[in-house]
Design an enzyme around this catalytic site. Structure first.
Site, PDB file in Angstrom:
ATOM      1  N   ARG A  64      22.462   0.737 -26.006  1.00 59.95           N
ATOM      2  CA  ARG A  64      23.695  -0.055 -25.977  1.00 59.95           C
ATOM      3  C   ARG A  64      23.408  -1.555 -25.881  1.00 59.95           C
ATOM      4  NH1 ARG A  64      27.981  -0.441 -21.439  1.00 59.95           N
ATOM      5  NH2 ARG A  64      29.873  -1.016 -22.585  1.00 59.95           N
ATOM      6  N   HIS A  68      25.147  -4.629 -28.050  1.00 61.22           N
ATOM      7  CA  HIS A  68      25.858  -5.752 -27.445  1.00 61.22           C
ATOM      8  C   HIS A  68      25.156  -7.074 -27.725  1.00 61.22           C
ATOM      9  CE1 HIS A  68      28.978  -3.898 -24.618  1.00 61.22           C
ATOM     10  NE2 HIS A  68      28.616  -2.988 -25.482  1.00 61.22           N
ATOM     11  N   ASN A  96      32.284  -6.619 -17.426  1.00 58.57           N
ATOM     12  CA  ASN A  96      30.951  -6.931 -17.946  1.00 58.57           C
ATOM     13  C   ASN A  96      30.326  -5.751 -18.694  1.00 58.57           C
ATOM     14  OD1 ASN A  96      30.102  -5.255 -15.965  1.00 58.57           O
ATOM     15  ND2 ASN A  96      29.168  -6.838 -14.690  1.00 58.57           N
ATOM     16  N   HIS A 205      26.896   7.314 -29.524  1.00 62.64           N
ATOM     17  CA  HIS A 205      27.584   7.929 -28.388  1.00 62.64           C
ATOM     18  C   HIS A 205      27.208   9.397 -28.206  1.00 62.64           C
ATOM     19  CE1 HIS A 205      30.887   4.578 -28.354  1.00 62.64           C
ATOM     20  NE2 HIS A 205      29.725   4.179 -27.887  1.00 62.64           N
TER      21      HIS A 205
HETATM   22  C1  HEM Z   1      32.402   1.344 -32.497  1.00 64.02           C
HETATM   23  C2  HEM Z   1      32.704   0.613 -31.469  1.00 64.02           C
HETATM   24  C3  HEM Z   1      32.203   0.907 -30.076  1.00 64.02           C
HETATM   25  C4  HEM Z   1      32.965   0.926 -28.957  1.00 64.02           C
HETATM   26  C5  HEM Z   1      34.456   0.648 -28.863  1.00 64.02           C
HETATM   27  C6  HEM Z   1      32.092   1.278 -27.858  1.00 64.02           C
HETATM   28  C7  HEM Z   1      32.494   1.381 -26.542  1.00 64.02           C
HETATM   29  C8  HEM Z   1      31.708   1.858 -25.521  1.00 64.02           C
HETATM   30  C9  HEM Z   1      32.143   2.036 -24.157  1.00 64.02           C
HETATM   31  C10 HEM Z   1      33.513   1.675 -23.613  1.00 64.02           C
HETATM   32  C11 HEM Z   1      31.125   2.591 -23.461  1.00 64.02           C
HETATM   33  C12 HEM Z   1      31.127   3.026 -21.998  1.00 64.02           C
HETATM   34  C13 HEM Z   1      30.738   1.928 -21.050  1.00 64.02           C
HETATM   35  C14 HEM Z   1      30.916   2.366 -19.633  1.00 64.02           C
HETATM   36  O1  HEM Z   1      32.071   2.474 -19.202  1.00 64.02           O
HETATM   37  O2  HEM Z   1      29.930   2.632 -18.918  1.00 64.02           O
HETATM   38  C15 HEM Z   1      30.036   2.761 -24.384  1.00 64.02           C
HETATM   39  C16 HEM Z   1      28.831   3.305 -24.066  1.00 64.02           C
HETATM   40  C17 HEM Z   1      27.754   3.360 -24.932  1.00 64.02           C
HETATM   41  N1  HEM Z   1      27.704   2.827 -26.200  1.00 64.02           N
HETATM   42 FE1  HEM Z   1      29.262   2.218 -27.291  1.00 64.02          FE
HETATM   43  N2  HEM Z   1      30.825   1.467 -28.343  1.00 64.02           N
HETATM   44  C18 HEM Z   1      30.846   1.245 -29.690  1.00 64.02           C
HETATM   45  C19 HEM Z   1      29.766   1.272 -30.534  1.00 64.02           C
HETATM   46  C20 HEM Z   1      28.472   1.485 -30.130  1.00 64.02           C
HETATM   47  C21 HEM Z   1      27.302   1.260 -30.941  1.00 64.02           C
HETATM   48  C22 HEM Z   1      27.318   0.706 -32.363  1.00 64.02           C
HETATM   49  C23 HEM Z   1      26.229   1.610 -30.190  1.00 64.02           C
HETATM   50  C24 HEM Z   1      24.773   1.551 -30.521  1.00 64.02           C
HETATM   51  C25 HEM Z   1      24.275   1.512 -31.735  1.00 64.02           C
HETATM   52  C26 HEM Z   1      26.736   2.079 -28.915  1.00 64.02           C
HETATM   53  C27 HEM Z   1      25.971   2.608 -27.908  1.00 64.02           C
HETATM   54  C28 HEM Z   1      26.463   3.043 -26.698  1.00 64.02           C
HETATM   55  C29 HEM Z   1      25.672   3.809 -25.744  1.00 64.02           C
HETATM   56  C30 HEM Z   1      24.266   4.321 -25.958  1.00 64.02           C
HETATM   57  C31 HEM Z   1      26.484   3.994 -24.630  1.00 64.02           C
HETATM   58  C32 HEM Z   1      26.103   4.699 -23.323  1.00 64.02           C
HETATM   59  C33 HEM Z   1      25.589   3.681 -22.343  1.00 64.02           C
HETATM   60  C34 HEM Z   1      25.078   4.275 -21.047  1.00 64.02           C
HETATM   61  O3  HEM Z   1      24.637   5.423 -21.018  1.00 64.02           O
HETATM   62  O4  HEM Z   1      25.105   3.536 -20.027  1.00 64.02           O
HETATM   63  N3  HEM Z   1      28.083   1.956 -28.901  1.00 64.02           N
HETATM   64  N4  HEM Z   1      30.400   2.303 -25.618  1.00 64.02           N
HETATM   65  C1  LIG Z   2      28.925  -6.441 -13.416  1.00 63.51           C
HETATM   66  O1  LIG Z   2      29.852  -6.779 -12.397  1.00 63.51           O
HETATM   67  C2  LIG Z   2      29.738  -6.011 -11.239  1.00 63.51           C
HETATM   68  C3  LIG Z   2      30.862  -6.402 -10.306  1.00 63.51           C
HETATM   69  O2  LIG Z   2      31.133  -7.766 -10.353  1.00 63.51           O
HETATM   70  C4  LIG Z   2      28.345  -6.241 -10.618  1.00 63.51           C
HETATM   71  O3  LIG Z   2      28.181  -5.440  -9.463  1.00 63.51           O
HETATM   72  C5  LIG Z   2      27.277  -5.873 -11.645  1.00 63.51           C
HETATM   73  O4  LIG Z   2      25.986  -6.172 -11.137  1.00 63.51           O
HETATM   74  C6  LIG Z   2      27.486  -6.639 -12.938  1.00 63.51           C
HETATM   75  N1  LIG Z   2      26.537  -6.190 -13.930  1.00 63.51           N
HETATM   76  C7  LIG Z   2      25.776  -7.029 -14.618  1.00 63.51           C
HETATM   77  C8  LIG Z   2      24.899  -6.405 -15.606  1.00 63.51           C
HETATM   78  O5  LIG Z   2      25.801  -8.232 -14.446  1.00 63.51           O
END
Ligand code: HEM
Ligand SMILES: *[C@@H]1O[C@H](CO)[C@@H](O)[C@H](O)[C@H]1NC(C)=O
Ligand SMILES: *[C@@H]1O[C@H](CO)[C@@H](O)[C@H](O)[C@H]1NC(C)=O
Ligand SMILES: *[C@@H]1O[C@H](CO)[C@@H](O)[C@H](O)[C@H]1NC(C)=O
Length: 338
Positions: A64, A68, A96, A205
């Site tokens: 991810r 980003h 964040n 995902h």
């Molecule tokens: C298409 C639009 C996309 C949206 C709207 C989106 C949105 C999100 C959101 C909301 C999360 C969860 C974050 C959290 O609450 O912890 C997430 C997780 C993740 N996204 Fe996406 N994403 C998108 C595209 C992508 C792309 C292009 C990649 C990589 C090529 C990606 C890789 C990931 C991965 C690997 C996670 C899991 C992260 C973890 O395990 O902490 N995403 N994404």
């Molecule tokens: C995102 O914000 C939360 C709460 O402000 C903080 O605890 C966390 O360390 C932040 N994460 C990063 C990657 O800066």
């Protein structure tokens, strides 16, 4: 006369070769560090593998991070920069984006600075770590015996690090999990990525976890009338509501239940059943090109998804890169050089 023509031809040829050469010098290429830091890729791989063997959930955050990084100001490592007294950095954007995995990048950077100080950019470390994390998560390659050929894709390198990171740009450039297909396609098109790339890269995902708050309104208050997102399978909504209570700030849920550390094609099967966690996942069913890709996963081997994913990741990895003499090679990934 013939001699003059020949000399003029030679001159032009030299000029063309020179121009081509400088054009290529500006481009990324596989093996950029071959001479300047021969072990660069091995050092990143070893670092990622050692964290992965302790905790395979590290692969999600690492993948991810690259997304980003690339979508905000190009793949220039700006996602790693800390806020300063005067500016709020991408990683402190509200929200964040619950980014993680920074410690793995920092550990790789530390090892690289020992081996070849000032050579390998933080932006390249992110790109390599994302590739290594995915490759490890396929589970089909042994940790120590892997050669370059075992990677899911080869990473062109030569990125340089940017010196600016702004929270406001993260908000403006990253698509929302509530986005509709037209917004998602527009957001990807703005980065030179197609609808097919969107369908392929959303397959990321298939690994990782999400906080409940990233999809909470789908479960409890989708349009502000206490309703559930109609694009979510109602049975799955019941299950998710049992895991995620309203206002929960800390719980995380596996993207693909029981398989969140394995990189495969299960994500597409979930999306078909309307069991993707985000509205943006289900949105892939709202467009001819993206739905075709989702359904074509049913009768395609995993390897065909891996191939596609590699191609799209390389494309994503070229967004807005700094090369040549632009930017810098940071000494520490969280700080610009002073
Ligand atoms: C298409 C639009 C996309 C949206 C709207 C989106 C949105 C999100 C959101 C909301 C999360 C969860 C974050 C959290 O609450 O912890 C997430 C997780 C993740 N996204 Fe996406 N994403 C998108 C595209 C992508 C792309 C292009 C990649 C990589 C090529 C990606 C890789 C990931 C991965 C690997 C996670 C899991 C992260 C973890 O395990 O902490 N995403 N994404
Ligand atoms: C995102 O914000 C939360 C709460 O402000 C903080 O605890 C966390 O360390 C932040 N994460 C990063 C990657 O800066
Ligand atoms: C960057 O910020 C994080 C979180 O505030 C902090 O732990 C870390 O030490 C900072 N890094 C540097 C190099 O200052
Ligand atoms: C649902 O959303 C509406 C509109 O944003 C808001 O007024 C209402 O308080 C929300 N309900 C709950 C239970 O959060």
């Amino acid at each position: 006369m013939a001699m003059r023509l020949f000399l003029s031809f030679l001159f032009r040829l030299t000029l063309v070769l020179f121009l081509l050469d400088s054009a290529y010098a500006q481009a990324l290429r596989v093996g950029f560090y071959k001479n300047s830091c021969p072990d660069a890729e091995a050092i990143v791989r070893k670092t990622v593998a050692s964290y992965f063997s302790q905790d395979p959930t590290v692969s999600g955050p690492l993948l991810r991070l690259h997304f980003h990084d690339c979508f905000v100001r190009g793949c220039d490592g700006s996602v790693l920069l800390n806020s300063t007294k005067t500016t709020s950095a991408e990683k402190d954007a509200m929200p964040n984006h619950s980014l993680d995995g920074f410690y793995v990048i920092d550990a790789a950077k530390e090892a690289l600075e020992k081996a070849c100080p000032g050579i390998v950019s933080c932006a390249d470390i992110i790109a390599l770590a994302a590739r290594d994390a995915v490759s490890l998560a396929t589970g089909s390659v042994g940790k120590e015996t892997r050669t370059a050929g075992n990677y899911v894709w080869e990473v062109p390198t030569g990125r340089r690090d940017g010196i600016v990171s702004m929270a406001s740009e993260a908000l403006a450039n990253l698509p929302s999990p509530y986005a509709e297909i037209t917004q998602l396609k527009a957001s990807f098109a703005a980065k030179g990525l197609s609808a097919k790339d969107l369908a392929i890269l959303s397959g990321a995902h298939t690994i990782g976890n999400s906080h409940c708050y990233s999809f909470e309104s789908r479960l409890y208050n989708f349009t502000g009338r206490g309703d559930t997102d109609p694009t979510l399978d109602p049975k799955y909504a019941i299950k998710l509501r049992s895991q995620c209570k309203p206002g929960d700030e800390t719980t995380t849920v596996e993207m693909v239940p029981g398989s969140s550390t394995t990189f495969d094609t299960k994500y597409y099967k979930l999306v078909m059943k309307r069991r993707g966690l985000f509205h943006s996942d289900e949105a892939l069913l709202q467009d001819k090109e993206t739905i075709d890709y989702v359904y074509s996963r049913l009768d395609s081997p995993k390897s065909s998804f891996f191939f596609d994913f590699g191609v799209s990741m390389v494309k994503m990895g070229r967004i807005g890169v700094l090369t040549g003499k632009a930017g810098e090679i940071r000494k520490q990934c969280a700080l610009v050089n002073s």
